[in-house]
Every structure is written in C-alpha cells, then in structure tokens.
Design an enzyme around this catalytic site. Sequence first.
Site, PDB file in Angstrom:
ATOM      1  N   CYS A   2      -9.169   2.306  -1.661  1.00  0.00           N
ATOM      2  CA  CYS A   2      -8.813   2.570  -3.045  1.00  0.00           C
ATOM      3  C   CYS A   2      -8.958   1.319  -3.892  1.00  0.00           C
ATOM      4  O   CYS A   2      -9.349   0.255  -3.411  1.00  0.00           O
ATOM      5  CB  CYS A   2      -7.368   3.069  -3.128  1.00  0.00           C
ATOM      6  SG  CYS A   2      -7.024   4.494  -2.066  1.00  0.00           S
ATOM      7  N   ASP A 100       0.186   7.170   4.743  1.00  0.00           N
ATOM      8  CA  ASP A 100       0.731   5.834   4.976  1.00  0.00           C
ATOM      9  C   ASP A 100       1.290   5.199   3.707  1.00  0.00           C
ATOM     10  O   ASP A 100       2.112   4.276   3.781  1.00  0.00           O
ATOM     11  CB  ASP A 100      -0.326   4.923   5.614  1.00  0.00           C
ATOM     12  CG  ASP A 100      -1.615   4.847   4.817  1.00  0.00           C
ATOM     13  OD1 ASP A 100      -1.838   5.704   3.951  1.00  0.00           O
ATOM     14  OD2 ASP A 100      -2.412   3.926   5.079  1.00  0.00           O
TER      15      ASP A 100
END
EC number: 6.3.5.4
Length: 632
Positions: A2, A100
């Site tokens: 990301c 996560d």
Amino acid sequence: MCGITGIFDTREQRPIDRALLERMNKTQFHRGPDEGGIHVEPGLGFAHRRLSIIDLSSGQQPLFNENGSVVVTYNGEIYNFPELTEELKAAGHQFRTHCDTEVIVHAWEQWGEACVKRFRGMFAFAVWDRNVDTLFIARDRLGIKPVYYAIRPDGILTFASELKALMADPDLPRALDPQAVDDYFAYGYVPEPRTIYDAVHKLPPGHTLSIHRGLRVPEPRIYWDVPFRDTGPMSEAEAMEGLEERLREAVRVRLVAEVPLGAFLSGGVDSSAVVAMMAGLSSDPVKTCSIAFSDPAYDESAHAAQVAQRFGTSHQVRQVDPDDFGLLDRLAELYDEPYADSSALPTYRVCELAREQVTVALSGDGGDETLAGYRRYRFHMQEERLRSMMPLGLRRPLFGAMAHLYPKADWAPRMFRAKATFQALARDAVQGYFNNNAIIRDEQRQRLYSESFRRSLQGYHPVEVLRYHAQRSPTDHPLSLVQYLDMKTYLPGDILTKVDRASMAHALEVRVPILDHPLVEWISGLSPDMKLKGGEGKYIFKKAMEPHLPQDILYRRKQGFAVPLAQWFRGPLKQRLQETILGDRLRDSGIFDMNTLQHLVDAHVSGQRDYSAPLWSLFMFEAFLRRNEGVG
C-alpha cells in the site's frame, strides 16, 4: 502492499488541508489501486491507498479501534498476525476484521511503542492515539518499506511512502541539501536519513518516531539492530541444517495470500534457493519469471530455465531489448530523488512481467549482504590482511607519501597500479571500503564540482555516513563490519529502494524471505568463516543448498543484473549523452565544473576511458533536475 500519507499539526489542532491530503494520496495511486481512504480530524489527517492481498473484503484503511480513539494507516505485511491476534484477543481486544492491519491498532493499545518488537514482517505505519495526543511512526527492521517525513517551519509534519507525495505540498521548502548531493555522487543514492531535499528525511530502518503534540519533535529512536552475537560453537553440518530450516520457515510464512503468488528467478543462488523452498512447500507449480538479454555477458536466463525445469515451475521469460533505454525518464518519476543504479531498468521490466501473472512475488534480495556474497567483501579482506601488518600511524604517512609520488596508471594492468595500492594501505578499514565502492571517488568528485559548490560542503565528506554506522557497530570483525555497513546503507538505500519503487509502479507486492529478521539475526551470529571461506562467498548457504540446486548454479561466477551502459553511451545514447551532460540544466545548477563534464564525455565517447558509472549518475541527476524544475 500500500501507500500511506498523513498530515499532523505538532503544535495545535489547526484544521487540516483536506485537498492537500487528497493530492498527496493521489500521487501514490500506483501503490494501491484497489481502494483509497481518508480520515481528517482537528490537527490530523491520514490517507491510504490499498493493494488488497489478505482479507480482501475488509481491512479498509485508515482503520480504527472500537471507540475510534486510535487510528492507523499502514503499508506492509505482518506475517505473525494470526498468533498476535489470538494473544490480543486473550487480553480482551475485540477484532472486526481478519487482516494484519487491525493487529497494529490493538498491539499499540496493549504494548505502546514496544509493539514494533512483536511484529515479524515488513512495514511502515503511522498510529494516531487521541487518548495521549501522540503520533507514532515506525519502519521495519531492515528498511524493506519506506517512510519519508518533513516538518515545515509552521510546525506541520507530513509523511508518506514516497517522496513525491510530500512534494505535492507547495509550502514545503525545496532547497537541495549539498551534503546529500555529495552523498549521491559517492554512493549512487542518498543514504538514510537524508534525502536530496534539506527539509525532508527518511525514517531509518529499525527506527520509530513518537511525537507528542505541543512538545519538541524528538529524534527517531532505534528499536532493533543486526546483533552479530556469536551463536557459539557450531559444526558446518549444524549450520547447514539450521540455515535451511530457518530459510524454509521464512518462505513458508510468506506464502499466505488471497491473490496469485510467485517468485522472481534470476538463476542466481538466492532466488534459486527461494524457489527451491517454495517448490517444497507448494502442491501446485510455482509461478516464476525472469528477464533475458541478447548479450550473453548480461544474460542469466539459461540458468533460470535450468532451475525452473528442475522444480517444474510455471516459468515466463521475456527478452529485454538490448537498447531498452526508453525508461530513462520514467526512472526519475519513480525514484523521486537521484538514483544511479542502472539495474533499476531490468528490475522494472521483471516486475512488469511478474504482474501479468501474480500480485505477490518472492525475491532473493538480501543474501549478498547477510551471507557475504559480494566480491567486494573478498577484496576488502585481502586489503585488510595487508593493512594489519603495520599500525595505521605508520602506514598513513609512509604509504600516503609513496602514493603521492607514484604516477597514476588506471590504464595499466592491475599489477602495475601501485599508486592505488599505496593509497589503499594508507587508509583505515572504513576509508578503504568507502573508496573501493564509491561511484565517483574523492579526487574525481572534487574535480566534478564547481568551486562554489565545494565551499557549500563546508568540509563534509561522504565517508562520514559509514563512520557514523561503524561507531555504532556491534562487531569489529573486518568482514562483519562491512556487512553491517552495507545493511545500514546499500541494502535499504539502493537494493530495497530499487525493488520497492519498481514493484509498486506495477502494484506488485514483493516479499523478501532472506531478510526475515529472525533469520538475519541467526546468520549474523555465525562465524565469518562460514560466510566467506577460501574466497567463496555465501559458503555455508551454498553448502546447505547443495541437495537442492545444481553445482553450476551454486558455484558459477556471480553476474549481477547489469545493463550495457558503456556501449549505450558510445552508441545509441551518444548524442543524448552529450546534450544532457553538457546542456544548460547541469550548467545552470551551479554544482558542476563544466570542463570536467566535457572531459568525462569526450574520454568516454572516444573509448579512451570507461566513465559510464559517473556519466550515468550525472545523467540521472539531470533527469531529477528536469522533473523538478526550480529546485536548488
């Protein structure tokens, strides 16, 4: 994988410029084309671009705790998140997702700044905790994922995964850092914590930055270092078994994904070992890809094909045009600051190829640094044996004087280059290592710069980067020391930067099992003789892989991932080279001595000397200036 970005008022709770935050986030669209998110509150703005890998249906960011008082924006993968999730649930934390990212929020609530020590993986994240008015920014131990940050004169802090996001802020000062410029022409990149801009910093690997609103912004704090603690007596057989076991485990935890997954396969030892472990852990054929070159001096595709056949992988190969320099302008856009590793070109192409099949790829990066695979380690140890015969206090004046008197003969065979030998003997270990690996060495760099730019350096020398780390090194063994220096500089500044930008340009996540931190810690404690033995780098690694890989893969000469710069600059890029290096942009920068630039071009084009490395660094610096008109 990301992209993260944010704005934080370090002094008050002034309104955040949402339009600026959106522009910053948009510059990183390529890092996360699947989704985007923004959160703004008084004095804080977080933004995120998401490449969905795990828990595709949820896990959108920024992500909050149950009452909305803690929020995170995060880039990376935490491989032990299932175990941490169970531990945090047992402590009373409530989870709404299966990703996560949420582990970070609750780990911060449970352990505070120490949460980073519990994470196994690659990550860069920022947590805002409204309960204690604190912004916490962290980067993974080895620097696989990047974080840039800047503090404006008005107290506004901005951060992001890439420098381009910060440069979307018109109020951020654009002045170049002269010392960073000198670092670039010495190393070929700008080492942490500097960037090319005086106002912007990189958060170093293994560091955190914790900012309490209203207080002075502190220096980043280290939370991990490569230990180089002796593991004690160990036989070769025990070391081989331990290494294979730990590598297999590092690969295993990186095979979790809800999207297609594969591997880069160059035909070298490291990527071949990773593929071997993957093949043993997967019931399906591993998807692999490699790049081929028409020039056999640069081509490893036959070796990659040999490994692919051995393990029955689904293998793709693409031949790169021998004159594949159409990416030159694209590189300046990708790397944001000057970056002179020409292997960025084929790295971009192999990422492009991989993304056609997979969203996640495993790579073999890190093996050379952790296991002493570079030839330069062997050369350094040879020099150190000579230097150890006489104290530095005697060597420096004696051989320094001899080097001064002896004529320079770079054109001659190595045995007749006594001047270089005398110079090497007059240096200490850190100076010697720096000089042997500088893109442009001291004498040439001094000639490269204009008189006014030399004055602006105020006596600075790029070897100070290495000296800083050497003073903090946990080891003084000559081999382990230079490995440590590379893990602090070359690995994050060059290798991992190259792979991050090239992969994220294609929205491809790259995972690096050899840089699994428990594995790195264990390898660092092995005897140096198990890493470099009898002139053989990666000695124990190659021995451990003998049951899995052919001898001609393990013990052939290392090729690297290079491109034919010297030929390009004398052939198809000749005119562009002359126009670029001798053009107005470098002249008007005030940094360079134009007579020296003329000499570099003329001597290289005529075939008199090979100046391809300094010319490429100048080429990429000009591309940076062109893309950032008005900096200086």
